[in-house]
Scaffold this motif. Structure first.
Motif, PDB file in Angstrom:
ATOM      1  N   GLY A   6       0.787  -1.220   0.000  1.00  0.00           N
ATOM      2  CA  GLY A   6       0.000   0.000   0.000  1.00  0.00           C
ATOM      3  C   GLY A   6       0.819   1.269   0.000  1.00  0.00           C
ATOM      4  O   GLY A   6       0.269   2.362  -0.039  1.00  0.00           O
ATOM      5  N   VAL A   7       2.154   1.147   0.048  1.00  0.00           N
ATOM      6  CA  VAL A   7       3.040   2.312   0.049  1.00  0.00           C
ATOM      7  C   VAL A   7       3.778   2.361  -1.283  1.00  0.00           C
ATOM      8  O   VAL A   7       4.307   1.354  -1.752  1.00  0.00           O
ATOM      9  CB  VAL A   7       4.051   2.231   1.210  1.00  0.00           C
ATOM     10  CG1 VAL A   7       5.006   3.412   1.166  1.00  0.00           C
ATOM     11  CG2 VAL A   7       3.330   2.161   2.537  1.00  0.00           C
ATOM     12  N   ARG A   8       3.809   3.532  -1.881  1.00  0.00           N
ATOM     13  CA  ARG A   8       4.473   3.671  -3.170  1.00  0.00           C
ATOM     14  C   ARG A   8       5.976   3.451  -3.035  1.00  0.00           C
ATOM     15  O   ARG A   8       6.613   3.969  -2.121  1.00  0.00           O
ATOM     16  CB  ARG A   8       4.192   5.053  -3.761  1.00  0.00           C
ATOM     17  CG  ARG A   8       2.754   5.208  -4.251  1.00  0.00           C
ATOM     18  CD  ARG A   8       2.441   6.637  -4.607  1.00  0.00           C
ATOM     19  NE  ARG A   8       3.269   7.122  -5.715  1.00  0.00           N
ATOM     20  CZ  ARG A   8       2.995   6.917  -7.009  1.00  0.00           C
ATOM     21  NH1 ARG A   8       1.934   6.190  -7.353  1.00  0.00           N
ATOM     22  NH2 ARG A   8       3.769   7.407  -7.936  1.00  0.00           N
ATOM     23  N   GLU A   9       6.533   2.657  -3.940  1.00  0.00           N
ATOM     24  CA  GLU A   9       7.962   2.352  -3.922  1.00  0.00           C
ATOM     25  C   GLU A   9       8.791   3.610  -4.191  1.00  0.00           C
ATOM     26  O   GLU A   9       8.438   4.429  -5.033  1.00  0.00           O
ATOM     27  CB  GLU A   9       8.255   1.303  -4.992  1.00  0.00           C
ATOM     28  CG  GLU A   9       9.691   0.840  -5.041  1.00  0.00           C
ATOM     29  CD  GLU A   9       9.891  -0.257  -6.082  1.00  0.00           C
ATOM     30  OE1 GLU A   9       9.891  -1.432  -5.698  1.00  0.00           O
ATOM     31  OE2 GLU A   9      10.024   0.088  -7.272  1.00  0.00           O
ATOM     32  N   VAL A  10       9.874   3.749  -3.454  1.00  0.00           N
ATOM     33  CA  VAL A  10      10.797   4.866  -3.680  1.00  0.00           C
ATOM     34  C   VAL A  10      11.754   4.457  -4.804  1.00  0.00           C
ATOM     35  O   VAL A  10      12.578   3.559  -4.632  1.00  0.00           O
ATOM     36  CB  VAL A  10      11.576   5.205  -2.395  1.00  0.00           C
ATOM     37  CG1 VAL A  10      12.559   6.339  -2.653  1.00  0.00           C
ATOM     38  CG2 VAL A  10      10.616   5.572  -1.274  1.00  0.00           C
ATOM     39  N   LYS A  11      11.639   5.127  -5.920  1.00  0.00           N
ATOM     40  CA  LYS A  11      12.360   4.699  -7.113  1.00  0.00           C
ATOM     41  C   LYS A  11      13.871   4.704  -6.925  1.00  0.00           C
ATOM     42  O   LYS A  11      14.565   3.777  -7.333  1.00  0.00           O
ATOM     43  CB  LYS A  11      11.975   5.597  -8.290  1.00  0.00           C
ATOM     44  CG  LYS A  11      12.508   5.103  -9.631  1.00  0.00           C
ATOM     45  CD  LYS A  11      11.953   5.943 -10.771  1.00  0.00           C
ATOM     46  CE  LYS A  11      12.448   5.428 -12.114  1.00  0.00           C
ATOM     47  NZ  LYS A  11      11.900   6.230 -13.234  1.00  0.00           N
ATOM     48  N   ARG A  15      16.302   1.436  -7.156  1.00  0.00           N
ATOM     49  CA  ARG A  15      17.402   1.378  -8.120  1.00  0.00           C
ATOM     50  C   ARG A  15      18.720   1.052  -7.419  1.00  0.00           C
ATOM     51  O   ARG A  15      19.544   0.292  -7.938  1.00  0.00           O
ATOM     52  CB  ARG A  15      17.512   2.704  -8.855  1.00  0.00           C
ATOM     53  CG  ARG A  15      18.610   2.750  -9.915  1.00  0.00           C
ATOM     54  CD  ARG A  15      18.565   4.055 -10.683  1.00  0.00           C
ATOM     55  NE  ARG A  15      17.328   4.169 -11.442  1.00  0.00           N
ATOM     56  CZ  ARG A  15      16.940   5.287 -12.073  1.00  0.00           C
ATOM     57  NH1 ARG A  15      17.679   6.379 -11.976  1.00  0.00           N
ATOM     58  NH2 ARG A  15      15.822   5.304 -12.768  1.00  0.00           N
ATOM     59  N   THR A  16      18.925   1.607  -6.239  1.00  0.00           N
ATOM     60  CA  THR A  16      20.149   1.320  -5.480  1.00  0.00           C
ATOM     61  C   THR A  16      20.229  -0.154  -5.121  1.00  0.00           C
ATOM     62  O   THR A  16      21.272  -0.802  -5.281  1.00  0.00           O
ATOM     63  CB  THR A  16      20.195   2.172  -4.196  1.00  0.00           C
ATOM     64  OG1 THR A  16      20.172   3.558  -4.556  1.00  0.00           O
ATOM     65  CG2 THR A  16      21.444   1.877  -3.392  1.00  0.00           C
ATOM     66  N   VAL A  17      19.123  -0.716  -4.633  1.00  0.00           N
ATOM     67  CA  VAL A  17      19.097  -2.135  -4.267  1.00  0.00           C
ATOM     68  C   VAL A  17      19.312  -3.005  -5.492  1.00  0.00           C
ATOM     69  O   VAL A  17      20.064  -3.990  -5.454  1.00  0.00           O
ATOM     70  CB  VAL A  17      17.763  -2.475  -3.568  1.00  0.00           C
ATOM     71  CG1 VAL A  17      17.651  -3.981  -3.356  1.00  0.00           C
ATOM     72  CG2 VAL A  17      17.655  -1.745  -2.240  1.00  0.00           C
ATOM     73  N   GLU A  18      18.675  -2.668  -6.597  1.00  0.00           N
ATOM     74  CA  GLU A  18      18.839  -3.444  -7.829  1.00  0.00           C
ATOM     75  C   GLU A  18      20.297  -3.451  -8.282  1.00  0.00           C
ATOM     76  O   GLU A  18      20.820  -4.480  -8.734  1.00  0.00           O
ATOM     77  CB  GLU A  18      17.943  -2.878  -8.934  1.00  0.00           C
ATOM     78  CG  GLU A  18      16.461  -3.126  -8.694  1.00  0.00           C
ATOM     79  CD  GLU A  18      15.586  -2.326  -9.638  1.00  0.00           C
ATOM     80  OE1 GLU A  18      16.142  -1.559 -10.466  1.00  0.00           O
ATOM     81  OE2 GLU A  18      14.355  -2.459  -9.553  1.00  0.00           O
ATOM     82  N   LEU A  19      20.958  -2.306  -8.158  1.00  0.00           N
ATOM     83  CA  LEU A  19      22.366  -2.222  -8.543  1.00  0.00           C
ATOM     84  C   LEU A  19      23.231  -3.109  -7.653  1.00  0.00           C
ATOM     85  O   LEU A  19      24.081  -3.861  -8.142  1.00  0.00           O
ATOM     86  CB  LEU A  19      22.833  -0.772  -8.462  1.00  0.00           C
ATOM     87  CG  LEU A  19      24.339  -0.542  -8.645  1.00  0.00           C
ATOM     88  CD1 LEU A  19      24.802  -1.034 -10.011  1.00  0.00           C
ATOM     89  CD2 LEU A  19      24.677   0.938  -8.458  1.00  0.00           C
ATOM     90  N   LEU A  20      23.013  -3.039  -6.347  1.00  0.00           N
ATOM     91  CA  LEU A  20      23.810  -3.858  -5.424  1.00  0.00           C
ATOM     92  C   LEU A  20      23.571  -5.340  -5.660  1.00  0.00           C
ATOM     93  O   LEU A  20      24.511  -6.138  -5.626  1.00  0.00           O
ATOM     94  CB  LEU A  20      23.476  -3.473  -3.980  1.00  0.00           C
ATOM     95  CG  LEU A  20      23.914  -2.071  -3.549  1.00  0.00           C
ATOM     96  CD1 LEU A  20      23.372  -1.744  -2.166  1.00  0.00           C
ATOM     97  CD2 LEU A  20      25.431  -1.926  -3.585  1.00  0.00           C
ATOM     98  N   GLU A  21      22.333  -5.724  -5.896  1.00  0.00           N
ATOM     99  CA  GLU A  21      22.032  -7.130  -6.161  1.00  0.00           C
ATOM    100  C   GLU A  21      22.671  -7.592  -7.460  1.00  0.00           C
ATOM    101  O   GLU A  21      23.174  -8.720  -7.556  1.00  0.00           O
ATOM    102  CB  GLU A  21      20.521  -7.341  -6.201  1.00  0.00           C
ATOM    103  CG  GLU A  21      19.859  -7.216  -4.837  1.00  0.00           C
ATOM    104  CD  GLU A  21      18.357  -7.439  -4.882  1.00  0.00           C
ATOM    105  OE1 GLU A  21      17.772  -7.345  -5.989  1.00  0.00           O
ATOM    106  OE2 GLU A  21      17.766  -7.711  -3.823  1.00  0.00           O
ATOM    107  N   LEU A  22      22.686  -6.727  -8.451  1.00  0.00           N
ATOM    108  CA  LEU A  22      23.302  -7.065  -9.723  1.00  0.00           C
ATOM    109  C   LEU A  22      24.804  -7.269  -9.562  1.00  0.00           C
ATOM    110  O   LEU A  22      25.371  -8.253 -10.058  1.00  0.00           O
ATOM    111  CB  LEU A  22      23.018  -5.966 -10.746  1.00  0.00           C
ATOM    112  CG  LEU A  22      23.677  -6.112 -12.128  1.00  0.00           C
ATOM    113  CD1 LEU A  22      23.272  -7.428 -12.775  1.00  0.00           C
ATOM    114  CD2 LEU A  22      23.285  -4.942 -13.015  1.00  0.00           C
ATOM    115  N   LEU A  23      25.464  -6.369  -8.853  1.00  0.00           N
ATOM    116  CA  LEU A  23      26.907  -6.503  -8.628  1.00  0.00           C
ATOM    117  C   LEU A  23      27.219  -7.743  -7.798  1.00  0.00           C
ATOM    118  O   LEU A  23      28.194  -8.453  -8.063  1.00  0.00           O
ATOM    119  CB  LEU A  23      27.445  -5.251  -7.941  1.00  0.00           C
ATOM    120  CG  LEU A  23      27.474  -3.976  -8.781  1.00  0.00           C
ATOM    121  CD1 LEU A  23      27.868  -2.785  -7.924  1.00  0.00           C
ATOM    122  CD2 LEU A  23      28.423  -4.127  -9.966  1.00  0.00           C
ATOM    123  N   ALA A  24      26.384  -8.015  -6.789  1.00  0.00           N
ATOM    124  CA  ALA A  24      26.608  -9.193  -5.956  1.00  0.00           C
ATOM    125  C   ALA A  24      26.467 -10.470  -6.766  1.00  0.00           C
ATOM    126  O   ALA A  24      27.234 -11.426  -6.590  1.00  0.00           O
ATOM    127  CB  ALA A  24      25.633  -9.192  -4.785  1.00  0.00           C
TER     128      ALA A  24
END
Length: 260
Positions: A6-11, A15-24
Motif C-alpha cells: 500500500g506504500v508507493r515504492e521509492v524509485k 534502483r540502489t538495491v537493484e544495482l547492489l544485487e546485480l553486482l553481488a
C-alpha cells in the motif's frame, strides 16, 4: 511506480538495491558503467552518479582505472550483521558442527528466499572441496536438497509453471517432474538431491519446523563416489537426530521481533 504493502515504492531506493544485487550476483566478474546502465535501464549519467555515491560509502568498489565496478566491503559487513543477529542461526551453528564431526561430510543451513535458497551457515568436509556452498550463495530452490525440503512444505499452487533452469542434466526442468519429487519428499520425510545442483554431489535435506510455514532447512552433501548404502543410512539417522535437537532448542519469538 509499483506499490508495496500500500506504500508507493521509492524509485531511487529500488534502483540502489537493484544495482547492489546485480553486482553481488556477478561475483568475481566486475562490471563496466555501460553494462550496468543497460541492464538496469537507466541513463549512463545517472548510473555514474549512483556508483560514485556508493563508492564513497563503501558499498561499491572500483579499480584503479575507475572503469570497473564490484560489490563493496560494506555489503559483507551488513551480511555478517544479519547472521550475527539471527537467533535461529546462532542456535543451529553448534549442531552443524556436531553433524559434521559425526559424518565427516559438508553440512549446510539454508533459508528460503523467494524462489531461491540462501546459504546461512556451512561446515565444510576436509575430504573434498566445494565451490558452491559458501555462506551468502543463493541457488534455485528446485535444484538442491535444502530447497526441495522447503518446497515440499508448501502448496503446489506456489510453484511456478516452468520450465525451470537446469544446473546439471539431472535438474528438474518441469513442474510435473518437480511435483512428483516433492510428493516423495513428503512421504519419506526428507529430500534427496542426486547431482541436481552439482555433478558428483548427492545431498540430503531436512526441513526445520520451528516456524510455520518452515523457512529454514539443513542438509548433508557427500560425493557420489563415496556414498555407500551404509553411509546413506548413517547420514539419514544422524541428520534426523540433529534436526530434532535443533527444533527442541530453537527459541520461540518471545519478546524478539518476528521477522518476515
Amino acid at each position: 511506480m509499483s506499490d508495496t504493502g500500500g506504500v508507493r515504492e521509492v524509485k531511487s531506493a529500488a534502483r540502489t538495491v537493484e544495482l547492489l544485487e546485480l553486482l553481488a550476483a556477478r561475483g568475481d566478474r566486475p562490471a563496466r558503467l555501460q553494462e550496468l546502465a543497460d541492464q538496469l535501464g537507466v541513463p549512463r549519467s545517472s548510473m555514474y552518479a549512483l556508483l560514485q555515491t556508493l563508492i564513497a560509502r563503501g558499498w561499491v568498489r572500483t579499480d584503479i582505472t575507475g572503469s570497473l565496478y564490484g560489490i563493496g566491503l560494506h555489503a559483507l559487513l551488513t551480511g555478517t550483521s544479519y547472521l550475527d543477529s539471527d537467533p535461529r542461526v546462532r542456535v543451529v551453528r553448534p549442531y552443524l558442527d556436531e553433524a559434521s564431526q559425526a559424518l565427516g561430510e559438508t553440512i549446510h543451513m539454508g533459508r528460503l528466499d523467494g524462489r531461491n535458497v540462501a546459504y546461512l551457515a556451512t561446515r565444510e568436509s576436509h575430504e573434498y572441496l566445494r565451490t558452491i556452498s559458501r555462506v551468502g550463495r543463493r541457488l534455485p530452490a528446485h535444484v538442491g536438497a535444502l530447497g526441495k525440503a522447503l518446497l515440499a512444505e508448501r502448496d503446489a499452487t506456489d510453484l511456478p509453471e516452468g520450465p525451470y533452469e537446469a544446473l546439471t542434466p539431472h535438474s528438474h526442468t518441469s513442474r510435473a517432474s518437480l511435483l512428483a519429487d516433492l510428493a516423495e519428499v513428503r512421504s519419506r520425510g526428507y529430500s534427496i538431491d542426486r547431482e541436481e545442483g552439482v555433478l558428483g554431489i548427492v545431498g540430503f535435506g531436512f526441513v526445520l519446523r520451528y516456524d510455520s510455514p518452515a523457512t529454514d532447512a539443513i542438509s548433508c552433501s557427500v560425493p557420489r563416489a563415496r556414498l555407500t548404502p551404509e553411509h546413506e543410512a548413517q547420514i539419514i539417522t544422524v541428520m534426523r537426530e540433529i534436526r530434532s535437537k535443533i527444533e527442541a532448542t530453537a527459541p520461540g519469538t518471545g519478546g524478539a521481533p518476528h521477522w518476515r
